[in-house]
Design a protein around this motif. Structure first.
Motif, mmCIF file in Angstrom:
data_model
loop_
_atom_site.group_PDB
_atom_site.id
_atom_site.type_symbol
_atom_site.label_atom_id
_atom_site.label_comp_id
_atom_site.label_asym_id
_atom_site.label_seq_id
_atom_site.Cartn_x
_atom_site.Cartn_y
_atom_site.Cartn_z
ATOM 1 N N LEU A 43 -5.077 4.825 -4.091
ATOM 2 C CA LEU A 43 -5.102 3.853 -3.114
ATOM 3 C C LEU A 43 -3.805 2.917 -2.950
ATOM 4 N N GLY A 44 -3.297 2.547 -4.271
ATOM 5 C CA GLY A 44 -2.602 1.573 -4.029
ATOM 6 C C GLY A 44 -3.180 0.439 -4.019
ATOM 7 N N GLU A 45 -2.627 -0.935 -3.692
ATOM 8 C CA GLU A 45 -3.223 -2.253 -3.906
ATOM 9 C C GLU A 45 -3.151 -2.608 -2.635
ATOM 10 N N VAL A 46 -3.692 -3.521 -2.282
ATOM 11 C CA VAL A 46 -4.409 -4.351 -0.806
ATOM 12 C C VAL A 46 -3.135 -5.102 -0.131
ATOM 13 N N ARG A 47 -2.704 -5.027 0.603
ATOM 14 C CA ARG A 47 -1.732 -5.654 0.773
ATOM 15 C C ARG A 47 -2.423 -7.104 2.284
ATOM 16 N N ALA A 48 -3.533 -6.209 3.278
ATOM 17 C CA ALA A 48 -3.734 -7.046 4.155
ATOM 18 C C ALA A 48 -4.441 -6.738 5.285
ATOM 19 N N PRO A 49 -6.133 -7.047 5.494
ATOM 20 C CA PRO A 49 -7.032 -6.375 6.589
ATOM 21 C C PRO A 49 -6.110 -5.962 8.048
ATOM 22 N N LEU A 50 -6.141 -4.816 9.203
ATOM 23 C CA LEU A 50 -6.063 -4.793 9.697
ATOM 24 C C LEU A 50 -6.857 -5.844 11.021
ATOM 25 N N GLY A 51 -8.066 -5.285 10.537
ATOM 26 C CA GLY A 51 -9.135 -5.830 11.994
ATOM 27 C C GLY A 51 -9.811 -4.388 11.538
ATOM 28 N N TYR A 67 -8.177 -1.900 6.205
ATOM 29 C CA TYR A 67 -6.900 -2.116 5.598
ATOM 30 C C TYR A 67 -5.466 -1.679 5.212
ATOM 31 N N ALA A 68 -4.964 -1.817 5.588
ATOM 32 C CA ALA A 68 -3.515 -2.232 5.272
ATOM 33 C C ALA A 68 -2.964 -2.047 3.279
ATOM 34 N N THR A 69 -2.970 -0.434 2.692
ATOM 35 C CA THR A 69 -2.533 -0.795 1.138
ATOM 36 C C THR A 69 -1.133 -0.583 0.865
ATOM 37 N N PRO A 134 -6.581 -9.160 -1.525
ATOM 38 C CA PRO A 134 -5.014 -8.124 -2.524
ATOM 39 C C PRO A 134 -5.653 -7.793 -4.076
ATOM 40 N N GLU A 135 -6.772 -9.178 -4.877
ATOM 41 C CA GLU A 135 -6.255 -9.516 -6.291
ATOM 42 C C GLU A 135 -7.504 -8.546 -6.877
ATOM 43 N N GLN A 136 -7.981 -7.965 -5.424
ATOM 44 C CA GLN A 136 -9.545 -6.297 -5.874
ATOM 45 C C GLN A 136 -8.614 -5.524 -5.508
ATOM 46 N N ALA A 137 -7.725 -4.484 -6.342
ATOM 47 C CA ALA A 137 -7.485 -3.291 -6.495
ATOM 48 C C ALA A 137 -8.448 -2.212 -6.552
ATOM 49 N N ASP A 138 -9.022 -2.870 -7.994
ATOM 50 C CA ASP A 138 -9.887 -2.429 -8.282
ATOM 51 C C ASP A 138 -10.854 -1.922 -7.321
#
Length: 207
Positions: A43-51, A67-69, A134-138
């Motif tokens: 999945l990768g890491e959270v980048r930002a919510p798109l909406g 979300y964009a990851t 972003p710090e909630q990738a897990d």
């Protein structure tokens, strides 16, 4: 038939003939799902919510946050609470009769024979977005495994993205296409999507 996680397109699906109906990959009920650590890498890491978007899917939660990851797009449905409220029309009628009978006594006798009964309830849905930082990738792999409405679209699977009549259409190779309808106001979501697909990791996607 129970819902299974497709290990190719990372959606919860009801297999047909042992295959995912979306991407046609083999789905085996006896195959263990990837561990959370492996899913986190995928999945990768959270980048930002798109909406907020609505996704056209059968028998699945349709409304949530996209979300964009670092590796693709992740959809997380809203939590839903059913709220019961008295039907407004029935309640308003009772109030009007009470006021009228107070002004004209004979109406109070007529009201005795009316079947008011308990208020009928109408049910409305209250949506609660699930927000990821972003710090909630897990948190993504956990929510994917615990919430069948969640799904992930690897950017490597996406062939093209187009915007038509206010909706975004995502083509995933041999998979069925996804239709995302942004919530109003749509301008912010469109802006975020255009910015995302303009970045180097998305240069292979036809727009």
């Amino acid at each position: 038939m129970s819902m299974l996680l497709c290990h190719e397109c990372y959606s919860w699906v009801e297999p047909r003939g042992g295959h995912c109906p979306d991407c046609m990959a083999a789905v085996d009920i006896n195959e263990a799902d990837p561990p959370l650590s492996r899913l986190q890498t995928i999945l990768g890491e959270v980048r930002a919510p798109l909406g907020e978007v609505t996704v056209r899917r059968r028998a699945m939660p349709a409304r949530g946050l996209l979300y964009a990851t670092t590796n693709g797009l992740y959809f997380l449905p809203h939590l839903i609470d059913e709220v019961a409220e008295p039907e407004r029309s029935r309640t308003d009628s009772m109030v009007m009769w009470s006021l009228a009978s107070a002004l004209w006594a004979p109406l109070s006798l007529y009201a005795v024979f009316m079947n008011w009964g308990p208020d009928e309830l109408s049910h409305t849905s209250a949506f609660h977005p699930q927000r990821l930082e972003p710090e909630q990738a897990d948190a993504m792999p956990r929510s994917l495994m615990e919430n069948p409405g969640a799904f992930f679209v690897p950017s490597a699977m996406i062939q093209s993205i187009s915007r038509r009549f206010g909706a975004w259409i995502i083509h995933r190779g041999h998979s069925t296409k996804l239709k995302l309808v942004p919530a109003s106001p749509r301008e912010a979501f469109d802006h975020n999507m255009f910015n995302l697909i303009a970045t180097p990791p998305w240069k292979h996607v036809v727009t």
